[in-house]
Design a protein around this motif. Structure first.
Motif, PDB file in Angstrom:
ATOM      1  N   ASN A   1       0.814  -1.212   0.000  1.00 33.54           N
ATOM      2  CA  ASN A   1       0.000   0.000   0.000  1.00 33.54           C
ATOM      3  C   ASN A   1       0.849   1.265   0.000  1.00 33.54           C
ATOM      4  O   ASN A   1       0.323   2.371   0.219  1.00 33.54           O
ATOM      5  CB  ASN A   1      -0.986  -0.005   1.175  1.00 33.54           C
TER       6      ASN A   1
ATOM      7  N   ARG B   1      -4.234   2.816  -2.644  1.00 32.66           N
ATOM      8  CA  ARG B   1      -4.312   1.361  -2.609  1.00 32.66           C
ATOM      9  C   ARG B   1      -4.466   0.962  -1.142  1.00 32.66           C
ATOM     10  O   ARG B   1      -3.503   0.731  -0.433  1.00 32.66           O
ATOM     11  CB  ARG B   1      -3.065   0.724  -3.207  1.00 32.66           C
TER      12      ARG B   1
ATOM     13  N   SER C   1      -7.215  -0.905  -5.797  1.00 31.97           N
ATOM     14  CA  SER C   1      -6.727   0.459  -5.969  1.00 31.97           C
ATOM     15  C   SER C   1      -7.753   1.276  -6.731  1.00 31.97           C
ATOM     16  O   SER C   1      -8.519   0.741  -7.544  1.00 31.97           O
ATOM     17  CB  SER C   1      -5.401   0.456  -6.738  1.00 31.97           C
TER      18      SER C   1
ATOM     19  N   CYS D   1      -4.510  -0.856 -15.585  1.00 35.43           N
ATOM     20  CA  CYS D   1      -3.971  -1.299 -14.308  1.00 35.43           C
ATOM     21  C   CYS D   1      -3.185  -2.579 -14.551  1.00 35.43           C
ATOM     22  O   CYS D   1      -3.573  -3.419 -15.379  1.00 35.43           O
ATOM     23  CB  CYS D   1      -5.104  -1.546 -13.315  1.00 35.43           C
TER      24      CYS D   1
END
Lengths: 114, 114
Positions: B52, B69, B75, B92
């Motif tokens: 994260n 995220r 996310s 992504c």
């Protein structure tokens, strides 16, 4: 500053013949290279890669050649099949620990003619 | 193995409006990327997460783009306010931590700003 260049926007090849896609790079810190294939409305999918310690890597019909002195790599597809029609992106990265940032070229659209 | 999931597939908004995109990476992949692909160009990295935490956001226009995220899994990427030049496909991607492992891309969100 385009660090990864694919100078041919498109390429047409007869089915069964060899397709050769080219890629040039300018950053000497790049030490691994990948080719991705992209169909319309889909994300890129990984095809084949090569590390700078090698000058050739082969996977079935796909072979990638790396010429470090010329900062050039190429993807050979033989024999070419209709399903190979797609956009091919060359990508390059450096082996900084924990950072897998890739720089992509602008792509080459390959059309296989039946 | 389930692939990288993205939603929505398409979005049309007017300039100055806001928009958000969602991504669910492949299970167990620690690294997550957001790329922007403008028509005729290769994907350009916007932001990279490791779990994260942000690893690289040097090419993210931070005055209008933001990404998070939460809990190191899903996310979201947000644009507020959108400009005409933000029209692009937002991809992504995820990869396992470490090494030069190839990226796995989702199918992307095509954004049109009018």
């Amino acid at each position: 500053d385009q660090q990864v260049k694919q100078n041919s926007p498109s390429l047409s090849v007869q089915e069964g013949r060899i397709s050769i896609l080219n890629c040039d790079y300018t950053n000497s810190m790049f030490d691994y290279f990948l080719w991705y294939k992209k169909y319309p409305a889909e994300g890129p999918t990984f095809l084949i890669s090569i590390s700078s310690i090698k000058d050739k890597n082969e996977d079935g019909r796909f072979t990638v050649f790396l010429n470090k002195s010329a900062k050039h790599l190429s993807l050979h597809i033989v024999p070419s099949q209709p399903g190979d029609s797609a956009v091919y992106f060359c990508a390059a990265g450096g082996s900084n620990f924990g950072n897998e940032k890739l720089t992509f070229g602008t792509g080459t659209r390959l059309t296989i003619i039946p | 193995e389930a692939g990288v999931a993205q939603s929505p597939r398409y979005k049309i908004i007017e300039k100055r409006q806001s928009v958000a995109f969602w991504c669910n990476p492949i299970s167990g992949h620690a690294t997550l990327y957001w790329y922007q692909q403008i028509l005729g160009q290769g994907p350009k990295l916007l932001i990279q997460f490791q779990n994260n935490g942000v690893v690289d956001d040097s090419q993210l226009p931070k005055d209008r783009f933001s990404a998070e995220r939460l809990k190191g899994v899903d996310s979201t990427l947000k644009i507020q306010p959108a400009k005409l030049e933000d029209s692009a496909v937002y991809l992504c991607a995820s990869s396992p931590f470490g090494g030069n492992s190839p990226l796995h891309f989702g199918n992307g969100t095509r954004l049109t700003v009018t």
